[in-house]
Scaffold this motif. Structure first.
Motif, short mmCIF file in Angstrom:
data_model
loop_
_atom_site.label_atom_id
_atom_site.label_comp_id
_atom_site.label_asym_id
_atom_site.label_seq_id
_atom_site.Cartn_x
_atom_site.Cartn_y
_atom_site.Cartn_z
N ASP A 218 0.80 -1.22 0.00
CA ASP A 218 0.00 0.00 0.00
C ASP A 218 0.84 1.27 0.00
O ASP A 218 0.29 2.37 -0.14
N ASN A 219 2.15 1.15 0.16
CA ASN A 219 3.03 2.33 0.23
C ASN A 219 3.94 2.36 -1.00
O ASN A 219 4.90 1.59 -1.07
N PRO A 220 3.66 3.22 -1.98
CA PRO A 220 4.43 3.20 -3.24
C PRO A 220 5.94 3.32 -3.05
O PRO A 220 6.70 2.63 -3.74
N LYS A 221 6.38 4.16 -2.11
CA LYS A 221 7.82 4.34 -1.90
C LYS A 221 8.45 3.08 -1.32
O LYS A 221 9.50 2.60 -1.80
N HIS B 56 2.24 -12.12 -2.29
CA HIS B 56 1.79 -10.79 -1.87
C HIS B 56 0.33 -10.82 -1.41
O HIS B 56 -0.43 -11.71 -1.75
N GLY B 57 -0.02 -9.79 -0.64
CA GLY B 57 -1.41 -9.55 -0.27
C GLY B 57 -1.93 -8.36 -1.05
O GLY B 57 -1.56 -8.15 -2.20
N GLY B 58 -2.80 -7.57 -0.41
CA GLY B 58 -3.36 -6.39 -1.07
C GLY B 58 -4.73 -6.03 -0.56
O GLY B 58 -5.56 -5.49 -1.29
N GLY B 59 -4.97 -6.32 0.71
CA GLY B 59 -6.31 -6.18 1.29
C GLY B 59 -6.88 -4.79 1.21
O GLY B 59 -8.07 -4.61 0.91
N LYS B 60 -6.07 -3.76 1.50
CA LYS B 60 -6.60 -2.40 1.51
C LYS B 60 -6.99 -1.94 0.11
O LYS B 60 -7.96 -1.20 -0.07
N ILE C 112 11.69 -13.56 10.01
CA ILE C 112 10.70 -12.49 10.08
C ILE C 112 11.47 -11.18 10.21
O ILE C 112 12.27 -11.01 11.12
N GLY C 113 11.24 -10.26 9.25
CA GLY C 113 12.03 -9.03 9.28
C GLY C 113 11.40 -7.91 8.47
O GLY C 113 10.34 -8.07 7.85
N HIS C 114 12.07 -6.77 8.48
CA HIS C 114 11.59 -5.58 7.79
C HIS C 114 11.76 -5.74 6.28
O HIS C 114 12.75 -6.31 5.81
N ALA C 115 10.79 -5.20 5.54
CA ALA C 115 10.86 -5.28 4.08
C ALA C 115 12.12 -4.64 3.53
O ALA C 115 12.67 -5.09 2.51
N ASP C 116 12.61 -3.59 4.19
CA ASP C 116 13.83 -2.92 3.71
C ASP C 116 15.06 -3.82 3.78
O ASP C 116 16.05 -3.57 3.09
#
Length: 262
Positions: free
Chosen positions: A15-18, A38-42, A242-246
């Motif tokens: 949900d966050n383009p950046k 991937h998901g995409g619920g919102k 389990i970790g941050h996407a960055d």
């Protein structure tokens, strides 16, 4: 040595383009065989609102009625999936968009009605996942990108939890590869203190997990991920992280930044 990475990216990143642009650039740079879920619920909720279809939830879980399964199939399997594939191709990653129906990779059964009727939601028997077919795609140097959709083998699409799909694919492919399953989200890992993003617990085994549970260190949100993680390990997956996407690129090396579960 890990020779396949099965990576699930959370909806907050989608949900966050950046964040998404950075994540996809890092994912594309990962060497070797890899799969993205991937998901995409919102996004599905916003599209439903535009179409006048109300999103209904019980205990945080989407009720997938006949109108909603059409919306999530369009959004997850179409809009989100193909945008991710196009962006990965732009980053030099030869991705192929998929749902569980494609090549019959992930057959599922419609969740039985008990106290709650979740509608067209799929439950997976890991033994039914077609790991051999998926292996053929990987050996052809393609990068599968899975939407959170399965099918019942009778023509009906089913909405299915993306974490569960990631775990099921990792288990099925552990027959052929040493697999690291990676859950990427907006936190740096499993935290000892939920209010301190730097209090990452770097390694958790079954004994440590039981101690953390007994001490009420773990939040309700992380418990399902850890339970899925240990279920995957007990079914043949080498490691779960389990970790941050960055940190997705560094988390495919020996120097991990999140929480490694063994």
């Amino acid at each position: 040595m890990i020779d396949l990475f099965v990576i699930k990216v959370g909806g907050n990143v989608i949900d966050n383009p950046k964040l998404l642009e950075e994540f996809l650039r890092n994912f594309a740079a990962i060497k070797g065989k890899k799969i993205l879920i991937h998901g995409g619920g919102k996004i599905a909720t916003r599209m439903g609102d535009k179409l006048g279809i109300e999103s209904k939830y019980v205990n945080g879980r989407r009720i997938t009625d006949a109108e909603t399964i059409d919306v999530v199939t369009m959004v997850y399997g179409g809009l989100v999936n193909k945008q991710l594939v196009a962006k990965l191709q732009a980053n030099g990653c030869n991705a192929i968009g998929m749902t569980g129906a494609d090549a019959n990779i992930i057959p599922a059964v419609k969740r039985p009605v008990k106290e709650i009727d979740y509608g067209f939601v799929g439950d997976i028997n890991t033994e039914d996942v077609q790991g051999t077919s998926l292996k053929a795609l990987l050996e052809a140097n393609l990068v599968p990108v899975f939407a959170p959709l399965t099918h019942d083998g009778k023509g009906q699409m089913l909405n299915t939890n993306a974490d569960t799909i990631a775990s099921s694919l990792a288990i099925a492919l552990s027959k052929f590869y040493n697999v690291r399953l990676i859950y990427c989200f907006e936190k740096k890992g499993v935290l000892h203190s939920p209010d301190d993003d730097n209090s990452v617990i770097t390694l958790i085994d079954r004994m440590i997990y039981e101690e953390l549970k007994a001490d009420n260190v773990l939040t309700d949100g992380i418990l399902p991920k850890l339970e899925n993680a240990f279920a995957a390990i007990e079914s043949g997956v080498a490691e779960v992280l389990i970790g941050h996407a960055d940190d997705v690129q560094s988390n495919t090396t020996d120097t991990v930044a999140g929480t490694l579960i063994r």
